[in-house]
Design an enzyme around this catalytic site. Structure first.
Site, PDB file in Angstrom:
ATOM      1  N   ARG A  15      -7.212  -4.408 -91.130  1.00 10.97           N
ATOM      2  CA  ARG A  15      -6.463  -5.502 -91.895  1.00 10.97           C
ATOM      3  C   ARG A  15      -6.752  -4.978 -93.011  1.00 10.97           C
ATOM      4  NH1 ARG A  15      -6.722  -9.840 -88.781  1.00 10.97           N
ATOM      5  NH2 ARG A  15      -5.695 -11.770 -91.147  1.00 10.97           N
ATOM      6  N   HIS A  35      30.544   7.901 -91.088  1.00 15.73           N
ATOM      7  CA  HIS A  35      30.992   7.026 -92.104  1.00 15.73           C
ATOM      8  C   HIS A  35      30.072   6.886 -93.254  1.00 15.73           C
ATOM      9  CE1 HIS A  35      33.615   5.393 -89.931  1.00 15.73           C
ATOM     10  NE2 HIS A  35      33.112   4.940 -88.928  1.00 15.73           N
ATOM     11  N   LYS A  77      -2.979  -3.917 -91.795  1.00 13.42           N
ATOM     12  CA  LYS A  77      -1.861  -4.576 -90.056  1.00 13.42           C
ATOM     13  C   LYS A  77      -1.901  -6.422 -90.607  1.00 13.42           C
ATOM     14  CE  LYS A  77      -1.691  -4.056 -85.148  1.00 13.42           C
ATOM     15  NZ  LYS A  77      -0.248  -2.808 -84.869  1.00 13.42           N
ATOM     16  N   GLY A 128      -5.002 -13.615 -98.877  1.00 19.76           N
ATOM     17  CA  GLY A 128      -4.716 -14.497 -99.243  1.00 19.76           C
ATOM     18  C   GLY A 128      -3.900 -13.968-101.005  1.00 19.76           C
ATOM     19  N   TRP A 149      -7.350  -5.337 -98.649  1.00 17.68           N
ATOM     20  CA  TRP A 149      -5.803  -5.103 -98.878  1.00 17.68           C
ATOM     21  C   TRP A 149      -5.297  -5.702-100.653  1.00 17.68           C
ATOM     22  CZ3 TRP A 149      -0.876  -6.301 -99.674  1.00 17.68           C
ATOM     23  CH2 TRP A 149       0.034  -5.400 -99.717  1.00 17.68           C
TER      24      TRP A 149
HETATM   25  C1  F6R Z   1       4.851  -1.412 -87.503  1.00 16.74           C
HETATM   26  C2  F6R Z   1       4.699  -2.602 -88.228  1.00 16.74           C
HETATM   27  C3  F6R Z   1       4.589  -3.499 -89.049  1.00 16.74           C
HETATM   28  C4  F6R Z   1       4.920  -5.016 -88.094  1.00 16.74           C
HETATM   29  C5  F6R Z   1       4.993  -5.856 -88.785  1.00 16.74           C
HETATM   30  C6  F6R Z   1       5.169  -7.201 -88.258  1.00 16.74           C
HETATM   31  O1  F6R Z   1       4.677  -0.313 -87.050  1.00 16.74           O
HETATM   32  O2  F6R Z   1       3.342  -2.685 -86.821  1.00 16.74           O
HETATM   33  O3  F6R Z   1       6.496  -3.122 -89.191  1.00 16.74           O
HETATM   34  O4  F6R Z   1       5.605  -4.641 -86.902  1.00 16.74           O
HETATM   35  O5  F6R Z   1       4.417  -6.148 -90.179  1.00 16.74           O
HETATM   36  O6  F6R Z   1       4.033  -7.470 -88.363  1.00 16.74           O
HETATM   37  P1  F6R Z   1       3.933  -8.990 -86.752  1.00 16.74           P
HETATM   38  O7  F6R Z   1       4.833  -8.173 -85.547  1.00 16.74           O
HETATM   39  O8  F6R Z   1       1.993  -8.805 -86.391  1.00 16.74           O
HETATM   40  O9  F6R Z   1       4.443  -9.564 -87.047  1.00 16.74           O
END
Ligand code: F6R
Length: 614
Positions: free
Chosen positions: A27, A507, A609, A102, A75
């Site tokens: 995360r 294009h 993530k 957050g 993060w």
């Molecule tokens: C790329 C990836 C991201 C997620 C995006 C949306 O491999 O994992 O582009 O797809 O951040 O995340 P979710 O699906 O959790 O809303």
């Protein structure tokens, strides 16, 4: 974004918290830290960089044998990833420590107030104000739970906060607004985590919290209130996966493990969708058939890989139901003042269920009286909770930062939704739906066939370690696959990679083609339409200009042989379902090339993530 852990119990908190952080490191991995309460004092250790740096520091520093603790893996948003900006943040006298996920939007004004009162804040984070505010409250004589309720009423923005008070070793207190937090319920011990992976080793009993709630965990109990102190209840549930799902199981990366889990994940997501009479049945859809029949426009909102799943869904839904579909990046949606009403169905696709952009998009849609259906992989997450209906995908936990099985199972859910709408609206006959369901149920075996050919893809990937740029071409449902292949390569191998609709190449983008440029081409199956032949023309055009064509095409496609420098065969499947097999070689390609380049595939730079900030 950011992983948070809290523990109170009989075990040594240090081990429980660090293990939890290890499972949440996907995360965020800019810094990590831990705070323990022992003998009326706080022990805090935190380090910039990955969790391994913190573990090394802890080994040298010898933390006390506390049984209460909190931890964080970051993060970075406010302030660069330094030791000083790492969480936990202590209050003024070092009595309270706080971790946070957050953004506290009004932190600057709160900081000013605190500084006027003589508080010295030493980090550049928004979090530190929360630590000082909480400590100000407990120093004035209230308990940490009351302090948290009061402070949260002052905060604006999205946050999960978890705090401990050195003077009260019996409890850990947390709060959430628009940011994830779950409680793990044990025996003689309780846990807090950004998601259940934090405590899955200890318990599979979890409590889902609502918006604007404060939770207090002690050894023997869990109590929940609103920010105003009124008692509240969480929703208790049993986690249907166990520790083994959160382990690499012999693979070098979680991502690789998850790629190979795809046949099972797709099969699980299809399970139980047909009634004994053969009709399609989606039990989580709480929108009546009558309301669905009235839907005259569908807007899909999502981000990143999930957005590309939405692009595939557009082809399927429009083809099977003749209902117009728009696909929109969730981050753009509400800012363009979209035209919505009660007959617009919003489909929000999110693996994590916590993506802030997607969440804000559905909230906007609901204010306009549109119904929202979520496609989500995470039970108990915010997006399904705030939607009118949900189709859960059954991919199991996705830990690799780059989405793989999440994407394939989202595709499955989109196909199911499209067929269900076709059934309800009567745009397809029952036997047609049955035939497509049979084809879908054959897909796990086809995906397995592609995986069985992994060595050819791996060899191809390893031969591209010196490449700096790759183009991806596709048409129709293969176009989003090309975009997804390019995204995977960007995020993992840090290469310039771009996906194009093959017909659009002439294009403008064809100017990028030069001698030796690898161009990955997703070739549609041969059919009655001209899709395949048009794609072949596009491939000829880039080849004529010196590109090396790496073609992913249906087995036995002899027309492509003459124009393919390399050929990866795919099983014969219908064009609309082809993304389920065509994306797999692209995932393997990116994973292997990134590995060969020496990159950390599970923790690519700058990413996290679950993007819980807008
Ligand atoms: C790329 C990836 C991201 C997620 C995006 C949306 O491999 O994992 O582009 O797809 O951040 O995340 P979710 O699906 O959790 O809303």
């Amino acid at each position: 974004m950011c992983g948070i852990v809290g523990y109170v119990g009989e075990k040594r908190a240090q081990g429980v918290v660090v293990e939890g952080l290890r499972r949440l490191e996907y995360r965020g991995y800019d810094s990590a830290g831990i705070a323990l309460v022992h003998d009326g004092r706080l022990a805090v250790d935190k380090r910039a960089g990955k969790l391994a740096n913190l573990e090394k520091a802890i080994a040298d520093d010898e933390l006390p044998p506390a049984s209460v603790g909190i931890g964080h893996t970051r993060w970075a948003t406010h302030g660069p990833p330094t030791d000083r900006n790492a969480h936990p943040h202590p209050g003024r006298e070092g009595r309270v420590a706080v971790v946070h996920n957050g953004i506290i939007e009004n932190f600057a004004e709160l900081r000013e107030v605190l500084e006027d009162e003589g508080h010295e804040l030493i980090s550049e984070t928004d979090t530190e104000v929360a630590a000082h505010l909480l400590e100000r409250e407990v120093s004035a004589g209230v308990d940490l739970t009351t302090a948290m309720q009061r402070v949260c009423r002052e905060l604006e923005g999205a946050f999960t906060l978890v705090a401990v008070d050195a003077a009260d070793p019996s409890r850990v207190v947390a709060a959430r607004r628009n940011s994830p937090l779950v409680v793990g319920i044990g025996e003689g011990e309780n846990f807090l985590g950004s998601d259940v992976a934090a405590f899955i080793e200890h318990t599979r009993e979890a409590l889902e919290l609502g918006q604007d709630q404060v939770v207090t965990i002690t050894r023997d109990g869990v109590s929940v209130t609103g920010f105003d102190g009124t008692p509240a209840e969480g929703r208790r549930y049993h986690v249907d996966w166990d520790l083994s799902a959160a382990e690499k199981d012999g693979h070098d990366w979680f991502m690789r493990k998850e790629i190979y889990e795809q046949p099972r994940a797709v099969a699980d997501s299809l399970l139980g969708r047909r009634t004994p009479t053969g009709a399609l049945h989606l039990d989580e859809v709480r929108i009546s058939d009558e309301e669905l029949r009235e839907v005259d426009k569908i807007i899909i909102v999502a981000c990143g890989t999930s957005f590309y799943a939405g692009m595939v869904a557009k082809y399927a839904i429009e083809h099977w139901t003749r209902t117009p579909v728009e696909v929109e990046l969730a981050s753009e949606f509400r800012y363009r003042d979209p035209i919505l009403n009660h007959s617009t169905l919003i489909v929000a696709i999110s693996q994590s269920g916590e993506t802030a952009d997607t969440l804000q998009a559905i909230r906007h849609a609901r204010t306009q009286r549109s119904k929202v259906l979520a496609i989500c992989n995470t039970n108990g997450s915010t997006i399904p909770r705030e939607s009118d209906a949900v189709i859960y995908t059954h991919a199991g936990p996705e830990i690799g930062v780059a989405s793989t099985k999440g994407f394939l199972t989202q595709l499955v859910a989109c196909y199911l939704l499209a067929l269900y709408l076709a059934q309800v609206k009567g745009t397809r006959y029952g036997d047609e739906i049955t035939e497509i369901m049979d084809q879908l149920e054959a897909m796990p075996a086809h995906i397995q066939t592609v995986l069985d050919n992994d060595s050819a893809v791996y060899e191809l990937a390893r031969s591209h370690v010196d490449t700096r740029s790759v183009l991806f071409l596709g048409r129709h449902a293969g176009y989003p696959v090309a975009l997804e292949g390019a995204l995977k390569l960007k995020e993992l191998a840090y290469l310039h990679a771009e996906g194009f609709a093959a017909g659009e190449l002439k294009h403008g983008p064809i100017a990028l083609v030069e001698e030796g440029l690898p161009v990955l081409c997703v070739v549609p199956p041969r059919g009655r339409d001209q899709l395949h032949d048009k794609m072949v023309s596009g491939i000829q055009e880039v080849r004529a200009r010196g590109a090396r064509t790496l073609c992913i095409a249906e087995e036995g496609d002899t027309a492509i042989l003459r124009y393919a420098d390399e050929l990866i065969p795919l099983p014969k499947v219908p064009v609309l379902l082809q993304p389920l097999v065509a994306v797999v070689p692209l995932q393997l390609f990116a994973c292997e090339l990134a590995t060969a380049l020496g990159h950390d595939v599970d923790q690519p730079r700058n990413l996290a993530k679950s993007v819980t900030v807008e």
